[in-house]
Design a protein around this motif. Structure first.
Motif, PDB file in Angstrom:
ATOM      1  N   ALA A   1       0.845  -1.191   0.000  1.00  0.00           N
ATOM      2  CA  ALA A   1       0.000   0.000   0.000  1.00  0.00           C
ATOM      3  C   ALA A   1       0.880   1.240   0.000  1.00  0.00           C
ATOM      4  CB  ALA A   1      -0.917   0.003   1.217  1.00  0.00           C
ATOM      5  N   GLN A   2       0.525   2.197  -0.788  1.00  0.00           N
ATOM      6  CA  GLN A   2       1.227   3.467  -0.836  1.00  0.00           C
ATOM      7  C   GLN A   2       0.479   4.480   0.027  1.00  0.00           C
ATOM      8  OE1 GLN A   2       4.175   3.624  -2.400  1.00  0.00           O
ATOM      9  NE2 GLN A   2       3.822   1.453  -2.774  1.00  0.00           N
TER      10      GLN A   2
ATOM     11  N   ASP B   1      -8.472   4.930   0.430  1.00  0.00           N
ATOM     12  CA  ASP B   1      -9.304   3.947   1.122  1.00  0.00           C
ATOM     13  C   ASP B   1      -8.633   2.584   1.300  1.00  0.00           C
ATOM     14  OD1 ASP B   1     -11.383   5.859   1.192  1.00  0.00           O
ATOM     15  OD2 ASP B   1     -11.976   5.302  -0.834  1.00  0.00           O
ATOM     16  N   ALA B   2      -7.352   2.561   1.607  1.00  0.00           N
ATOM     17  CA  ALA B   2      -6.650   1.285   1.775  1.00  0.00           C
ATOM     18  C   ALA B   2      -5.786   1.296   3.032  1.00  0.00           C
ATOM     19  CB  ALA B   2      -5.789   0.976   0.554  1.00  0.00           C
ATOM     20  N   VAL B   3      -5.597   0.098   3.574  1.00  0.00           N
ATOM     21  CA  VAL B   3      -4.660  -0.134   4.665  1.00  0.00           C
ATOM     22  C   VAL B   3      -3.649  -1.165   4.188  1.00  0.00           C
ATOM     23  CG1 VAL B   3      -6.381   0.365   6.446  1.00  0.00           C
ATOM     24  CG2 VAL B   3      -6.012  -2.002   5.724  1.00  0.00           C
ATOM     25  N   THR B   4      -2.572  -1.312   4.918  1.00  0.00           N
ATOM     26  CA  THR B   4      -1.598  -2.362   4.631  1.00  0.00           C
ATOM     27  C   THR B   4      -1.681  -3.389   5.748  1.00  0.00           C
ATOM     28  OG1 THR B   4      -0.120  -0.796   3.543  1.00  0.00           O
ATOM     29  CG2 THR B   4       0.841  -2.888   4.250  1.00  0.00           C
ATOM     30  N   LEU B   5      -1.843  -4.647   5.380  1.00  0.00           N
ATOM     31  CA  LEU B   5      -1.933  -5.744   6.347  1.00  0.00           C
ATOM     32  C   LEU B   5      -0.813  -6.734   6.093  1.00  0.00           C
ATOM     33  CD1 LEU B   5      -3.878  -7.418   8.438  1.00  0.00           C
ATOM     34  CD2 LEU B   5      -4.218  -8.797   6.395  1.00  0.00           C
TER      35      LEU B   5
ATOM     36  N   ALA C   1       2.401 -11.414   3.147  1.00  0.00           N
ATOM     37  CA  ALA C   1       3.338 -10.296   3.025  1.00  0.00           C
ATOM     38  C   ALA C   1       2.529  -9.002   3.028  1.00  0.00           C
ATOM     39  CB  ALA C   1       4.131 -10.440   1.727  1.00  0.00           C
ATOM     40  N   PRO C   2       3.151  -7.858   3.292  1.00  0.00           N
ATOM     41  CA  PRO C   2       2.391  -6.601   3.293  1.00  0.00           C
ATOM     42  C   PRO C   2       1.511  -6.477   2.058  1.00  0.00           C
ATOM     43  CG  PRO C   2       4.603  -6.208   4.076  1.00  0.00           C
ATOM     44  CD  PRO C   2       4.564  -7.645   3.590  1.00  0.00           C
ATOM     45  N   THR C   3       0.222  -6.313   2.305  1.00  0.00           N
ATOM     46  CA  THR C   3      -0.798  -6.347   1.263  1.00  0.00           C
ATOM     47  C   THR C   3      -1.742  -5.170   1.431  1.00  0.00           C
ATOM     48  OG1 THR C   3      -0.704  -8.761   1.241  1.00  0.00           O
ATOM     49  CG2 THR C   3      -2.671  -7.767   0.320  1.00  0.00           C
ATOM     50  N   SER C   4      -2.090  -4.539   0.328  1.00  0.00           N
ATOM     51  CA  SER C   4      -3.028  -3.423   0.349  1.00  0.00           C
ATOM     52  C   SER C   4      -4.463  -3.955   0.337  1.00  0.00           C
ATOM     53  CB  SER C   4      -2.795  -2.544  -0.884  1.00  0.00           C
ATOM     54  OG  SER C   4      -3.739  -1.507  -0.940  1.00  0.00           O
ATOM     55  N   ILE C   5      -5.274  -3.449   1.267  1.00  0.00           N
ATOM     56  CA  ILE C   5      -6.664  -3.893   1.365  1.00  0.00           C
ATOM     57  C   ILE C   5      -7.570  -2.668   1.457  1.00  0.00           C
ATOM     58  CG2 ILE C   5      -8.335  -5.177   2.754  1.00  0.00           C
ATOM     59  CD1 ILE C   5      -6.072  -6.985   3.608  1.00  0.00           C
TER      60      ILE C   5
ATOM     61  N   ALA D   1      -8.375 -10.665   4.003  1.00  0.00           N
ATOM     62  CA  ALA D   1      -7.094 -11.159   3.484  1.00  0.00           C
ATOM     63  C   ALA D   1      -6.992 -12.677   3.581  1.00  0.00           C
ATOM     64  CB  ALA D   1      -5.944 -10.498   4.235  1.00  0.00           C
ATOM     65  N   LEU D   2      -7.400 -13.245   4.709  1.00  0.00           N
ATOM     66  CA  LEU D   2      -7.326 -14.698   4.887  1.00  0.00           C
ATOM     67  C   LEU D   2      -8.267 -15.413   3.923  1.00  0.00           C
ATOM     68  CD1 LEU D   2      -7.138 -14.876   8.782  1.00  0.00           C
ATOM     69  CD2 LEU D   2      -5.262 -15.253   7.158  1.00  0.00           C
ATOM     70  N   ASP D   3      -9.469 -14.883   3.743  1.00  0.00           N
ATOM     71  CA  ASP D   3     -10.412 -15.486   2.800  1.00  0.00           C
ATOM     72  C   ASP D   3      -9.882 -15.415   1.375  1.00  0.00           C
ATOM     73  OD1 ASP D   3     -12.149 -16.146   4.853  1.00  0.00           O
ATOM     74  OD2 ASP D   3     -13.499 -14.449   4.500  1.00  0.00           O
ATOM     75  N   ASP D   4      -9.292 -14.279   1.009  1.00  0.00           N
ATOM     76  CA  ASP D   4      -8.744 -14.121  -0.332  1.00  0.00           C
ATOM     77  C   ASP D   4      -7.632 -15.127  -0.601  1.00  0.00           C
ATOM     78  OD1 ASP D   4      -8.500 -12.570  -2.888  1.00  0.00           O
ATOM     79  OD2 ASP D   4      -6.468 -12.286  -2.083  1.00  0.00           O
ATOM     80  N   LYS D   5      -6.832 -15.414   0.417  1.00  0.00           N
ATOM     81  CA  LYS D   5      -5.727 -16.367   0.277  1.00  0.00           C
ATOM     82  C   LYS D   5      -6.170 -17.806   0.535  1.00  0.00           C
ATOM     83  CE  LYS D   5      -2.396 -13.198  -0.049  1.00  0.00           C
ATOM     84  NZ  LYS D   5      -1.564 -13.018  -1.204  1.00  0.00           N
TER      85      LYS D   5
END
Length: 166
Positions: free
Chosen positions: A46-47, A52-56, A70-74, A89-93
């Motif tokens: 995430a930049q 409207d995004a966070v980094t998880l 790994a750091p992911t923009s959500i 994030a967990l559901d997506d993966k």
């Protein structure tokens, strides 16, 4: 042990005990994610200017291996919480996770991510999170996730000492 960490560990233990009595069985989720037209989770960092995004991120570094996420923009909205961001994030993966929930206290405790369970590496092992580098002493479903936040979930083997929480 710092007073804050002690309170966090005691709170987590009480939540787990209360949840054991309030919820007849642990909630186990096996993701059956369905692709949708608008993707809410991306695999890029995430930049700060991303709307409207966070980094998880989800780390198991204390027990070896690579990051689970790994750091992911959500993408987030006005109703997003630290918990809902983790679930997305967990559901997506397509990763399994377990948690306990106490309705009386509206308290949720993550007990396992990708098969890595709280208590498996000692009585003070488990999942902890921080937002923007600050450990939060509340349930993740009670913490709003807002644009620009950096949310880190980390597995600890010793109540947070090994991940720098005290």
């Amino acid at each position: 042990m710092s007073k804050k960490l002690g309170v966090c560990i005691i709170t987590g233990a009480l939540i787990a005990i209360n949840a054991a009595y309030a919820v007849p069985a642990m909630q186990v989720f096996k993701s059956n994610a369905v692709a949708v037209a608008s993707t809410e989770v991306t695999t890029s960092q995430a930049q700060p200017d991303e709307k409207d995004a966070v980094t998880l991120s989800v780390s198991r570094a204390t027990i070896g291996g690579t990051d689970i996420i790994a750091p992911t923009s959500i993408k987030v909205d006005a109703n997003s919480t630290v918990w809902s961001v983790l679930q997305k994030a967990l559901d997506d993966k397509n990763l399994d996770y377990e948690y306990t929930y106490n309705r009386k206290n509206n308290a949720l405790y993550v007990t396992a991510i990708d098969g890595i369970k709280a208590g498996a590496n000692g009585t003070t092992s488990g999942w902890m999170f921080n937002v923007n580098g600050k450990v939060i002493e509340d349930s993740p479903n009670n913490i709003k996730a807002v644009e620009g936040d950096k949310i880190e979930w980390k597995y600890t083997k010793d109540g947070g000492k090994d991940i720098g929480t005290n």
